[in-house]
Design a protein around this motif. Structure first.
Motif, PDB file in Angstrom:
ATOM      1  N   LEU A   1      82.229   3.697 -10.819  1.00 35.65           N
ATOM      2  CA  LEU A   1      82.374   5.120 -11.102  1.00 35.65           C
ATOM      3  C   LEU A   1      81.750   5.964  -9.980  1.00 35.65           C
ATOM      4  CD1 LEU A   1      83.406   7.188 -13.133  1.00 35.65           C
ATOM      5  CD2 LEU A   1      81.171   7.106 -14.227  1.00 35.65           C
ATOM      6  N   ALA A   2      80.574   5.564  -9.503  1.00 30.45           N
ATOM      7  CA  ALA A   2      79.909   6.291  -8.414  1.00 30.45           C
ATOM      8  C   ALA A   2      80.744   6.226  -7.131  1.00 30.45           C
ATOM      9  CB  ALA A   2      78.516   5.724  -8.179  1.00 30.45           C
ATOM     10  N   VAL A   3      81.308   5.070  -6.825  1.00 30.55           N
ATOM     11  CA  VAL A   3      82.159   4.938  -5.638  1.00 30.55           C
ATOM     12  C   VAL A   3      83.410   5.803  -5.790  1.00 30.55           C
ATOM     13  CG1 VAL A   3      83.616   3.310  -4.345  1.00 30.55           C
ATOM     14  CG2 VAL A   3      81.294   2.658  -4.994  1.00 30.55           C
ATOM     15  N   GLY A   4      84.006   5.848  -6.950  1.00 27.52           N
ATOM     16  CA  GLY A   4      85.181   6.680  -7.203  1.00 27.52           C
ATOM     17  C   GLY A   4      84.885   8.158  -7.027  1.00 27.52           C
ATOM     18  N   VAL A   5      83.753   8.620  -7.570  1.00 25.14           N
ATOM     19  CA  VAL A   5      83.359  10.029  -7.428  1.00 25.14           C
ATOM     20  C   VAL A   5      83.102  10.352  -5.956  1.00 25.14           C
ATOM     21  CG1 VAL A   5      81.523  11.690  -7.946  1.00 25.14           C
ATOM     22  CG2 VAL A   5      82.479  10.284  -9.773  1.00 25.14           C
ATOM     23  N   PHE A   6      82.444   9.447  -5.246  1.00 27.03           N
ATOM     24  CA  PHE A   6      82.169   9.644  -3.819  1.00 27.03           C
ATOM     25  C   PHE A   6      83.479   9.727  -3.026  1.00 27.03           C
ATOM     26  CE2 PHE A   6      81.178   7.990   0.441  1.00 27.03           C
ATOM     27  CZ  PHE A   6      80.230   8.924   0.816  1.00 27.03           C
ATOM     28  N   LEU A   7      84.439   8.897  -3.342  1.00 28.06           N
ATOM     29  CA  LEU A   7      85.726   8.896  -2.660  1.00 28.06           C
ATOM     30  C   LEU A   7      86.495  10.194  -2.917  1.00 28.06           C
ATOM     31  CD1 LEU A   7      87.504   7.082  -0.892  1.00 28.06           C
ATOM     32  CD2 LEU A   7      88.559   6.245  -2.984  1.00 28.06           C
ATOM     33  N   VAL A   8      86.522  10.660  -4.152  1.00 26.89           N
ATOM     34  CA  VAL A   8      87.204  11.913  -4.478  1.00 26.89           C
ATOM     35  C   VAL A   8      86.526  13.091  -3.775  1.00 26.89           C
ATOM     36  CG1 VAL A   8      87.694  13.525  -6.371  1.00 26.89           C
ATOM     37  CG2 VAL A   8      88.173  11.095  -6.648  1.00 26.89           C
ATOM     38  N   ALA A   9      85.200  13.105  -3.730  1.00 24.63           N
ATOM     39  CA  ALA A   9      84.480  14.181  -3.039  1.00 24.63           C
ATOM     40  C   ALA A   9      84.778  14.155  -1.540  1.00 24.63           C
ATOM     41  CB  ALA A   9      82.979  14.054  -3.285  1.00 24.63           C
ATOM     42  N   GLY A  10      84.878  12.979  -0.948  1.00 25.91           N
ATOM     43  CA  GLY A  10      85.197  12.856   0.472  1.00 25.91           C
ATOM     44  C   GLY A  10      86.590  13.371   0.792  1.00 25.91           C
ATOM     45  N   ILE A  11      87.559  13.038  -0.054  1.00 23.42           N
ATOM     46  CA  ILE A  11      88.923  13.516   0.152  1.00 23.42           C
ATOM     47  C   ILE A  11      88.988  15.033  -0.004  1.00 23.42           C
ATOM     48  CG2 ILE A  11      91.262  13.481  -0.823  1.00 23.42           C
ATOM     49  CD1 ILE A  11      90.801  10.480  -1.387  1.00 23.42           C
ATOM     50  N   ALA A  12      88.284  15.576  -0.984  1.00 24.14           N
ATOM     51  CA  ALA A  12      88.239  17.032  -1.181  1.00 24.14           C
ATOM     52  C   ALA A  12      87.603  17.724   0.026  1.00 24.14           C
ATOM     53  CB  ALA A  12      87.485  17.372  -2.463  1.00 24.14           C
ATOM     54  N   ALA A  13      86.549  17.129   0.581  1.00 21.59           N
ATOM     55  CA  ALA A  13      85.891  17.703   1.761  1.00 21.59           C
ATOM     56  C   ALA A  13      86.829  17.689   2.967  1.00 21.59           C
ATOM     57  CB  ALA A  13      84.604  16.946   2.075  1.00 21.59           C
ATOM     58  N   LEU A  14      87.583  16.610   3.170  1.00 20.23           N
ATOM     59  CA  LEU A  14      88.540  16.536   4.266  1.00 20.23           C
ATOM     60  C   LEU A  14      89.649  17.574   4.108  1.00 20.23           C
ATOM     61  CD1 LEU A  14      88.912  12.702   4.898  1.00 20.23           C
ATOM     62  CD2 LEU A  14      87.921  14.412   6.414  1.00 20.23           C
ATOM     63  N   PHE A  15      90.129  17.762   2.887  1.00 15.91           N
ATOM     64  CA  PHE A  15      91.154  18.763   2.626  1.00 15.91           C
ATOM     65  C   PHE A  15      90.625  20.170   2.929  1.00 15.91           C
ATOM     66  CE2 PHE A  15      93.352  21.688  -0.296  1.00 15.91           C
ATOM     67  CZ  PHE A  15      94.653  21.511   0.159  1.00 15.91           C
ATOM     68  N   PHE A  16      89.418  20.474   2.483  1.00 14.37           N
ATOM     69  CA  PHE A  16      88.795  21.771   2.735  1.00 14.37           C
ATOM     70  C   PHE A  16      88.623  22.001   4.236  1.00 14.37           C
ATOM     71  CE2 PHE A  16      84.883  24.235   3.425  1.00 14.37           C
ATOM     72  CZ  PHE A  16      85.261  25.430   2.826  1.00 14.37           C
ATOM     73  N   LEU A  17      88.178  20.984   4.956  1.00 12.35           N
ATOM     74  CA  LEU A  17      87.982  21.084   6.394  1.00 12.35           C
ATOM     75  C   LEU A  17      89.317  21.312   7.114  1.00 12.35           C
ATOM     76  CD1 LEU A  17      85.889  20.864   8.668  1.00 12.35           C
ATOM     77  CD2 LEU A  17      86.395  18.433   8.763  1.00 12.35           C
ATOM     78  N   ALA A  18      90.361  20.615   6.686  1.00 11.01           N
ATOM     79  CA  ALA A  18      91.679  20.788   7.298  1.00 11.01           C
ATOM     80  C   ALA A  18      92.199  22.211   7.111  1.00 11.01           C
ATOM     81  CB  ALA A  18      92.666  19.783   6.710  1.00 11.01           C
ATOM     82  N   ILE A  19      91.993  22.784   5.935  1.00  6.45           N
ATOM     83  CA  ILE A  19      92.428  24.161   5.670  1.00  6.45           C
ATOM     84  C   ILE A  19      91.636  25.139   6.540  1.00  6.45           C
ATOM     85  CG2 ILE A  19      92.484  25.993   3.913  1.00  6.45           C
ATOM     86  CD1 ILE A  19      94.703  23.974   3.594  1.00  6.45           C
ATOM     87  N   LYS A  20      90.352  24.942   6.678  1.00  2.00           N
ATOM     88  CA  LYS A  20      89.512  25.831   7.488  1.00  2.00           C
ATOM     89  C   LYS A  20      89.880  25.764   8.961  1.00  2.00           C
ATOM     90  CE  LYS A  20      86.393  28.148   5.365  1.00  2.00           C
ATOM     91  NZ  LYS A  20      86.542  29.589   5.272  1.00  2.00           N
ATOM     92  N   VAL A  21      90.089  24.564   9.479  1.00  2.00           N
ATOM     93  CA  VAL A  21      90.394  24.400  10.895  1.00  2.00           C
ATOM     94  C   VAL A  21      91.766  24.961  11.226  1.00  2.00           C
ATOM     95  CG1 VAL A  21      90.876  22.655  12.672  1.00  2.00           C
ATOM     96  CG2 VAL A  21      88.853  22.451  11.243  1.00  2.00           C
ATOM     97  N   SER A  22      92.725  24.813  10.346  1.00  2.00           N
ATOM     98  CA  SER A  22      94.081  25.294  10.607  1.00  2.00           C
ATOM     99  C   SER A  22      94.176  26.815  10.573  1.00  2.00           C
ATOM    100  CB  SER A  22      95.061  24.703   9.607  1.00  2.00           C
ATOM    101  OG  SER A  22      94.829  25.247   8.322  1.00  2.00           O
ATOM    102  N   GLY A  23      93.231  27.485   9.950  1.00  2.00           N
ATOM    103  CA  GLY A  23      93.243  28.940   9.874  1.00  2.00           C
ATOM    104  C   GLY A  23      94.117  29.492   8.770  1.00  2.00           C
ATOM    105  N   LEU A  24      94.620  28.650   7.892  1.00  2.00           N
ATOM    106  CA  LEU A  24      95.487  29.124   6.812  1.00  2.00           C
ATOM    107  C   LEU A  24      94.743  29.968   5.789  1.00  2.00           C
ATOM    108  CD1 LEU A  24      97.688  25.984   6.127  1.00  2.00           C
ATOM    109  CD2 LEU A  24      98.363  28.109   7.223  1.00  2.00           C
TER     110      LEU A  24
END
Length: 168
Positions: free
Chosen positions: A8-31
Motif C-alpha cells: 500500500l505504501a509503495v502504491g501511494v508513493f507511485l501515485v504521488a510520483g506520477i501526480a508530481a510528474l504530471f504537475f511538473l509537465a504542465i508547469k514547464v509547458s506553460g499551459l
C-alpha cells in the motif's frame, strides 16, 4: 499483514510520483498560465519565421507578456502573418514598437521579443505591429559565408602573379 501495508505504501508513493510528474509537465509547458490570463490580439508580418511555433513566448524586456496564437500565410503579402495574444495588463505597447524573432539558448527555441517605441498612441485589439525583424536562419548565414569564401578563394587564384623585380 506487514506485506500488505508495504504494498500500500509503495502504491501511494507511485501515485504521488506520477501526480508530481504530471504537475511538473504542465508547469514547464506553460499551459497553466496560458489558460488563466485574459488577453487581446495584435498582428505582425514577417518575411521568415524560421522555426517559430504556436504557443511560443512573446516578451518585452525579458518578461513574458503573451503567446503566439497562430501562424498563417498572408496570401496578399506572401509572408507569414503571426497572431500574438498579449495579456490585458500589458496595454501600453506603442504603435512604433518593433517585433523581432529571437532565439533562446543553445537549443534554438524561437520567441518574439518586442522593443517598445516612443509613440504616445498604443496598440489595441486587432492592430498590427508595422516594424518587424525576421528570424536569422543559421543555414542561410552558413551558405552566405561559404559562398563568400568560395568566391574569395577563386578571385585569389585568378589574380595575376606579381611580377618579379629584377635588380640591375
Amino acid at each position: 499483514m506487514r506485506t500488505r501495508s508495504l504494498e500500500l505504501a509503495v502504491g501511494v508513493f507511485l501515485v504521488a510520483g506520477i501526480a508530481a510528474l504530471f504537475f511538473l509537465a504542465i508547469k514547464v509547458s506553460g499551459l497553466s498560465t496560458e489558460l488563466s490570463q485574459p488577453s487581446y490580439k495584435i498582428y505582425a508580418h514577417f518575411q521568415n519565421i524560421g522555426g517559430l511555433t504556436v504557443r511560443s513566448k512573446v516578451t518585452m524586456s525579458g518578461v513574458t507578456i503573451g503567446r503566439v496564437a497562430s501562424i498563417e500565410l498572408d496570401k496578399k503579402r506572401l509572408n507569414a502573418k503571426v497572431t500574438l495574444e498579449i495579456y490585458n495588463d500589458v496595454n501600453e505597447i506603442s504603435t512604433d514598437s518593433v517585433a523581432s524573432i529571437l532565439t533562446a539558448g543553445l537549443l534554438g527555441e524561437k520567441y518574439i521579443g518586442i522593443v517598445p517605441g516612443a509613440d504616445d498612441i498604443f496598440l489595441k485589439n486587432g492592430d498590427e505591429i508595422e516594424q518587424t525583424q525576421s528570424s536569422l536562419v543559421l543555414e542561410d548565414l552558413i551558405g552566405k559565408f561559404l559562398f563568400n569564401k568560395a568566391t574569395e578563394d577563386k578571385s585569389k587564384d585568378s589574380s595575376p602573379a606579381p611580377a618579379k623585380e629584377e635588380a640591375f
